[in-house]
Write a protein that holds these residues in place. Structure first.
Motif, PDB file in Angstrom:
ATOM      1  N   VAL A   1       0.842  -1.197   0.000  1.00 13.50           N
ATOM      2  CA  VAL A   1       0.000   0.000   0.000  1.00 13.50           C
ATOM      3  C   VAL A   1       0.876   1.244   0.000  1.00 13.50           C
ATOM      4  O   VAL A   1       1.841   1.329   0.770  1.00 13.50           O
ATOM      5  CB  VAL A   1      -0.927   0.040   1.238  1.00 13.50           C
ATOM      6  N   LEU A   2       0.549   2.188  -0.868  1.00 15.10           N
ATOM      7  CA  LEU A   2       1.159   3.513  -0.840  1.00 15.10           C
ATOM      8  C   LEU A   2       0.125   4.486  -0.311  1.00 15.10           C
ATOM      9  O   LEU A   2      -0.941   4.665  -0.913  1.00 15.10           O
ATOM     10  CB  LEU A   2       1.604   3.942  -2.241  1.00 15.10           C
ATOM     11  N   VAL A   3       0.415   5.101   0.843  1.00 15.50           N
ATOM     12  CA  VAL A   3      -0.492   6.070   1.453  1.00 15.50           C
ATOM     13  C   VAL A   3       0.056   7.462   1.187  1.00 15.50           C
ATOM     14  O   VAL A   3       1.172   7.783   1.596  1.00 15.50           O
ATOM     15  CB  VAL A   3      -0.627   5.847   2.971  1.00 15.50           C
ATOM     16  N   VAL A   4      -0.709   8.280   0.494  1.00 13.20           N
ATOM     17  CA  VAL A   4      -0.304   9.657   0.212  1.00 13.20           C
ATOM     18  C   VAL A   4      -0.966  10.578   1.210  1.00 13.20           C
ATOM     19  O   VAL A   4      -2.202  10.570   1.362  1.00 13.20           O
ATOM     20  CB  VAL A   4      -0.683  10.069  -1.225  1.00 13.20           C
ATOM     21  N   LEU A   5      -0.159  11.369   1.903  1.00  8.65           N
ATOM     22  CA  LEU A   5      -0.661  12.408   2.798  1.00  8.65           C
ATOM     23  C   LEU A   5      -0.480  13.734   2.077  1.00  8.65           C
ATOM     24  O   LEU A   5       0.620  14.276   1.997  1.00  8.65           O
ATOM     25  CB  LEU A   5       0.101  12.402   4.125  1.00  8.65           C
TER      26      LEU A   5
END
Length: 290
Positions: free
Chosen positions: A60-64
């Protein structure tokens, strides 16, 4: 085991992403087995770090960040096994709204439950992917003008850009080519929606569905300044599609052309001048969403 990466866009939301990064990271660590942290201080840096995370094989790539950061995450995750999640911290946050994630708690809940979906993406002839809306005409001209202005800062810049573009409003020749045929018309703007909204929740293509394998197109044909000003409030409700000057259609592939000098924007980012071709790629993106 779930291996995730958190990609922080610290300038998003006038620094909001940087301020909440620690809290977001702490929340994510409760739901994954391993969390890598990346901080992108420019668009190029963010794009590179997103590609690196995907190449490292994260689940998973979580972008903030905002829609700009999400757009860069899409470029890295498209047609890969890596799922994209977004913790919104920008001004528009249209893609996060489609995912149904308003806070890190929403992302954490989806990670714990294993919630996943496949979303369609748009693929532009330039090689760029987009997840929400590609537009050209009046609204992209507002973006062009606002981006070129050094004063004032904040929302007032866009207010002044809108007034300036209204003063200069002229319909222009537009050619719309789809698998259903070719239409030539004088138009004010065109939007190709993979999802309904752009510009911070404006449902320009209100019935667009990112899981149906089709784009929804909204074309505003030649219209007076007065009529456009009256139409603008109905954009907030999706009621503009009932206006006599508005055409809607659905298609899998679209080519936009015409002698108009228009610039295409997708996910709020400048793409290129028309002509542009776009294709809907069904299920091209894995997303963390319930």
């Amino acid at each position: 085991m779930t291996h995730a990466a958190l990609l922080v866009c610290p300038a998003s939301g006038k620094g909001r992403a940087a301020r909440i990064a620690g809290t977001v990271a702490a929340g994510l660590r409760e739901a994954v087995d391993r969390l890598d942290l990346h901080v992108g201080y420019s668009a190029g840096d963010t794009a590179r770090l997103a590609r690196k995370a995907v190449a490292d094989g994260v689940d998973v790539l979580v972008v903030l960040g905002g829609d700009g950061g999400a757009h860069l995450g899409v470029q890295a995750c498209a047609e890969t096994p890596t799922a994209l999640a977004v913790v919104p911290a920008g001004t528009g946050n249209d893609f996060a709204a489609v995912l149904g994630t308003a806070t890190v708690d929403d992302v954490v809940a989806n990670l714990r439950s294993g919630a996943r979906k496949r979303f369609d993406l748009g693929r532009v002839s330039t090689g760029t992917w987009f997840a929400t809306v590609l537009c050209a005409g009046f609204d992209s001209a507002v973006n062009e003008r606002a981006n070129a202005m050094r004063w004032p800062a904040g929302p007032r810049r866009y207010d002044l850009a809108i007034l300036a573009e209204l003063a200069a409003l002229r319909a222009a020749p537009l050619v719309v080519e789809t698998e259903h045929g070719v239409e030539e018309l004088d138009a004010t703007l065109v939007a190709i929606g993979n999802t309904p909204c752009y510009g911070g929740g404006i449902p320009v293509c209100p019935d667009a569905d990112p899981t149906d394998g089709l784009f929804d197109l909204t074309v505003v044909t030649e219209v007076s300044r007065t009529a456009l000003v009256r139409m603008l409030p109905t954009l907030r409700t999706g009621g503009h599609v009932e206006h006599l000057a508005v055409r809607t259609l659905r298609a899998r592939s679209v080519r936009l052309g015409g002698d108009n000098g228009w610039v295409g924007y997708a996910d709020g980012e400048r793409i290129a001048e028309l002509p542009l071709s776009v294709d809907c790629r069904p299920g091209a993106l894995a997303v963390v969403a319930s």
